[in-house]
Enzyme design. Structure first.
Site, PDB file in Angstrom:
ATOM      1  CG  ASN A   7      -2.026   6.046  -6.287  1.00 24.82           C
ATOM      2  OD1 ASN A   7      -2.805   5.149  -6.608  1.00 24.82           O
ATOM      3  ND2 ASN A   7      -1.392   6.075  -5.123  1.00 24.82           N
ATOM      4  CD1 TRP A   8      -6.538   8.334 -10.591  1.00 27.71           C
ATOM      5  CD2 TRP A   8      -7.737   7.000 -11.929  1.00 27.71           C
ATOM      6  NE1 TRP A   8      -6.644   8.955 -11.804  1.00 27.71           N
ATOM      7  CE2 TRP A   8      -7.384   8.166 -12.650  1.00 27.71           C
ATOM      8  CE3 TRP A   8      -8.498   6.018 -12.580  1.00 27.71           C
ATOM      9  CZ2 TRP A   8      -7.753   8.368 -13.984  1.00 27.71           C
ATOM     10  CZ3 TRP A   8      -8.871   6.215 -13.913  1.00 27.71           C
ATOM     11  CH2 TRP A   8      -8.506   7.376 -14.595  1.00 27.71           C
ATOM     12  CE  LYS A   9      -3.565   7.825  -2.747  1.00 29.30           C
ATOM     13  NZ  LYS A   9      -3.142   8.330  -1.460  1.00 29.30           N
ATOM     14  CG  HIS A  94       1.215   4.232  -1.922  1.00 27.49           C
ATOM     15  ND1 HIS A  94       0.528   4.534  -0.764  1.00 27.49           N
ATOM     16  CD2 HIS A  94       1.137   5.336  -2.702  1.00 27.49           C
ATOM     17  CE1 HIS A  94       0.052   5.763  -0.859  1.00 27.49           C
ATOM     18  NE2 HIS A  94       0.415   6.277  -2.023  1.00 27.49           N
ATOM     19  CD  GLU A  96      -2.713   5.501   0.651  1.00 31.13           C
ATOM     20  OE1 GLU A  96      -3.066   4.910  -0.376  1.00 31.13           O
ATOM     21  OE2 GLU A  96      -2.755   6.755   0.779  1.00 31.13           O
ATOM     22  CD  GLU A 178       3.512   9.230  -2.717  1.00 35.64           C
ATOM     23  OE1 GLU A 178       2.779   9.969  -3.365  1.00 35.64           O
ATOM     24  OE2 GLU A 178       3.180   8.107  -2.340  1.00 35.64           O
ATOM     25  N   GLY A 184      -2.743  12.583   1.529  1.00 36.32           N
ATOM     26  CA  GLY A 184      -4.179  12.628   1.792  1.00 36.32           C
ATOM     27  C   GLY A 184      -4.575  13.532   2.947  1.00 36.32           C
ATOM     28  CB  SER A 223      -1.457  17.147   0.153  1.00 39.00           C
ATOM     29  OG  SER A 223      -2.043  16.280   1.106  1.00 39.00           O
TER      30      SER A 223
HETATM   31  P1  PGA Z   1      -2.585  12.431  -2.218  1.00 38.76           P
HETATM   32  O1  PGA Z   1      -1.890  10.996  -2.428  1.00 38.76           O
HETATM   33  O2  PGA Z   1      -2.242  13.254  -3.430  1.00 38.76           O
HETATM   34  O3  PGA Z   1      -4.046  12.130  -2.127  1.00 38.76           O
HETATM   35  O4  PGA Z   1      -2.027  13.004  -0.983  1.00 38.76           O
HETATM   36  C1  PGA Z   1      -0.642  10.865  -3.020  1.00 38.76           C
HETATM   37  C2  PGA Z   1      -0.247   9.413  -3.033  1.00 38.76           C
HETATM   38  O5  PGA Z   1      -0.546   8.718  -2.067  1.00 38.76           O
HETATM   39  O6  PGA Z   1       0.347   8.913  -3.992  1.00 38.76           O
END
Ligand code: PGA
Length: 261
Positions: A7-9, A94, A96, A178, A184, A223
């Site tokens: 997931n490159w966000k 997600h 976020e 998650e 993150g 993470s």
């Molecule tokens: P992260 O993100 O590996 O940077 O913690 C995972 C995600 O949000 O899918």
């Protein structure tokens, strides 16, 4: 099926996404052994990355979607459009988006259903915040998030009848556990802690959604990186990983993928 999903966000520019995809496919010539590999770049890079990975072991995924197919929805993107440009997977719910953009369980459920209806594979993210963990609400939150999304598809099973008479072919669903506090932060859940939660999710799905549970793969995110991924993947309950930050660095992501060989 097991999955490694990047997931490159909103970390990379179109140029950087192109470079990373080229590095993975052409530079390292990565192969998929027992894991399906998926890349989820930002919308602006889907077409370019899609072309680069076309004949590679990577499949294309999007990070979000809107539930309506067409119309006056400024700034949104439909499943049909994403499918047309080659997306096979779509992340929905997600954390976020849930926590920074106010997506409710109901919104996530509509997106989830739209993805399934189009025959693509949704990656449904669930997980508790630090406060919910602290107040002992973790299980309750996960159950609520799963139930709201899965209830919209009712008792549907492969080629089964949708409550509205619609046929929904369900082959593959992905649930990504998650924990919000692990995303993150550099502080993942422990592999053993994740295993226990995955087991809880599986038991819940078996009980509440027995028809579809066998089509659901449960992966871990939060993470994950090359030093810690093997710890998660050694458990049969953990059917892959959703990797954010670490998937945006070429050598690091290559290492992660090679650890699944
Ligand atoms: P992260 O993100 O590996 O940077 O913690 C995972 C995600 O949000 O899918």
């Amino acid at each position: 099926m097991k999955y490694i999903i990047g997931n490159w966000k909103m970390y990379l520019s179109p140029h950087e996404s192109e470079k990373l995809a080229r590095g993975l496919v052409l530079g390292y010539k990565l192969k998929a052994k027992s894991y399906q590999l998926v890349l989820c770049p930002s919308f602006d890079s889907l077409l370019t990355v899609g072309k680069i990975i076309k004949k590679s072991p990577f499949a294309l995924g999007a990070q979000d979607v809107f539930w309506e197919e067409k119309g006056a929805y400024t700034g949104e993107e439909s499943v049909g459009n994403l499918k047309e440009i080659g997306c096979q997977y779509i992340i929905v719910g997600h954390s976020e988006r849930r926590h920074q953009l106010g997506e409710t369980d109901e919104i996530v459920a509509k997106k989830f259903t739209a993805v399934l209806r189009a025959g693509l594979t949704p990656i449904l993210c669930v997980g508790e915040t630090a406060a919910e963990l602290k107040s002992g609400k973790k299980k309750q939150v996960i159950q609520r998030q799963l139930t709201t999304a899965l209830s919209l598809i009712g008792n549907c099973h492969p080629a089964g009848d949708h409550p509205k008479g619609e046929k929904l072919e369900i082959e593959n669903l992905i649930v990504a556990y998650e924990p919000v506090w692990a995303i993150g932060t550099g502080t993942p859940e422990t592999p053993e802690g994740a295993r226990i939660t995955h087991k809880f999710i599986r038991e819940f799905l078996n009980k509440k959604f027995p028809e579809i549970s066998k089509h659901i793969h449960i992966i871990y995110g939060g993470s994950v990186n090359s030093p810690n991924i093997a710890g998660f993947l050694r458990y049969s309950e953990i059917e892959g990983a959703l990797v954010g930050g670490a998937s945006t660095k070429l050598k690091e992501f290559v290492k992660i993928i090679q650890l699944t060989y």
